[in-house]
Motif scaffolding. Structure first.
Motif, PDB file in Angstrom:
ATOM      1  N   ASN A 195     -13.931  68.852  51.083  1.00  0.00           N
ATOM      2  CA  ASN A 195     -15.178  69.877  51.055  1.00  0.00           C
ATOM      3  C   ASN A 195     -16.474  69.563  50.435  1.00  0.00           C
ATOM      4  O   ASN A 195     -16.414  68.899  49.487  1.00  0.00           O
ATOM      5  CB  ASN A 195     -14.637  71.179  50.229  1.00  0.00           C
ATOM      6  CG  ASN A 195     -15.389  72.261  50.206  1.00  0.00           C
ATOM      7  OD1 ASN A 195     -16.639  72.271  50.679  1.00  0.00           O
ATOM      8  ND2 ASN A 195     -14.973  73.732  50.051  1.00  0.00           N
ATOM      9  N   ASP A 196     -17.716  69.600  51.193  1.00  0.00           N
ATOM     10  CA  ASP A 196     -18.918  69.134  50.939  1.00  0.00           C
ATOM     11  C   ASP A 196     -19.479  69.642  49.689  1.00  0.00           C
ATOM     12  O   ASP A 196     -20.059  69.000  48.798  1.00  0.00           O
ATOM     13  CB  ASP A 196     -19.800  69.338  52.049  1.00  0.00           C
ATOM     14  CG  ASP A 196     -19.854  68.149  53.175  1.00  0.00           C
ATOM     15  OD1 ASP A 196     -19.305  67.144  52.857  1.00  0.00           O
ATOM     16  OD2 ASP A 196     -20.131  68.469  54.210  1.00  0.00           O
ATOM     17  N   GLU A 197     -19.002  70.617  49.167  1.00  0.00           N
ATOM     18  CA  GLU A 197     -19.577  71.572  48.094  1.00  0.00           C
ATOM     19  C   GLU A 197     -18.653  70.834  46.712  1.00  0.00           C
ATOM     20  O   GLU A 197     -19.715  70.813  45.840  1.00  0.00           O
ATOM     21  CB  GLU A 197     -19.089  72.999  48.111  1.00  0.00           C
ATOM     22  CG  GLU A 197     -19.763  74.028  49.129  1.00  0.00           C
ATOM     23  CD  GLU A 197     -19.437  75.154  49.362  1.00  0.00           C
ATOM     24  OE1 GLU A 197     -18.830  75.667  48.651  1.00  0.00           O
ATOM     25  OE2 GLU A 197     -19.924  75.893  50.417  1.00  0.00           O
ATOM     26  N   THR A 208     -14.850  68.036  60.835  1.00  0.00           N
ATOM     27  CA  THR A 208     -15.229  68.144  59.730  1.00  0.00           C
ATOM     28  C   THR A 208     -14.425  67.037  58.831  1.00  0.00           C
ATOM     29  O   THR A 208     -13.255  66.779  58.987  1.00  0.00           O
ATOM     30  CB  THR A 208     -14.964  69.707  59.099  1.00  0.00           C
ATOM     31  OG1 THR A 208     -13.584  69.941  59.363  1.00  0.00           O
ATOM     32  CG2 THR A 208     -15.686  70.507  59.743  1.00  0.00           C
TER      33      THR A 208
END
Length: 56
Positions: free
Chosen positions: A49-51, A45
């Motif tokens: 954070n993708d969000e 990962t």
């Protein structure tokens, strides 16, 4: 402090002492390079954070 004249002579000494046959043998060997370790899903990962990303 190092003297560049000394560096050059050290390089020349090393070149004169090099074993041509050993160098050729080393170059011709079929070297096995270790493959990178497989990462788990968590390890793969991204750090961001993708969000929270705004560049999408």
């Amino acid at each position: 402090m190092s003297n560049t004249n000394n560096d050059t002579s050290d390089i020349k000494k090393a070149a004169n002492q090099a074993d041509d046959q050993q160098i050729e043998k080393n170059l011709n060997e079929d070297k096995k390079v270790d493959a990178p370790e497989e990462l788990s899903k968590e390890e793969q990962t991204s750090f961001i954070n993708d969000e929270l990303r705004t560049d999408k």
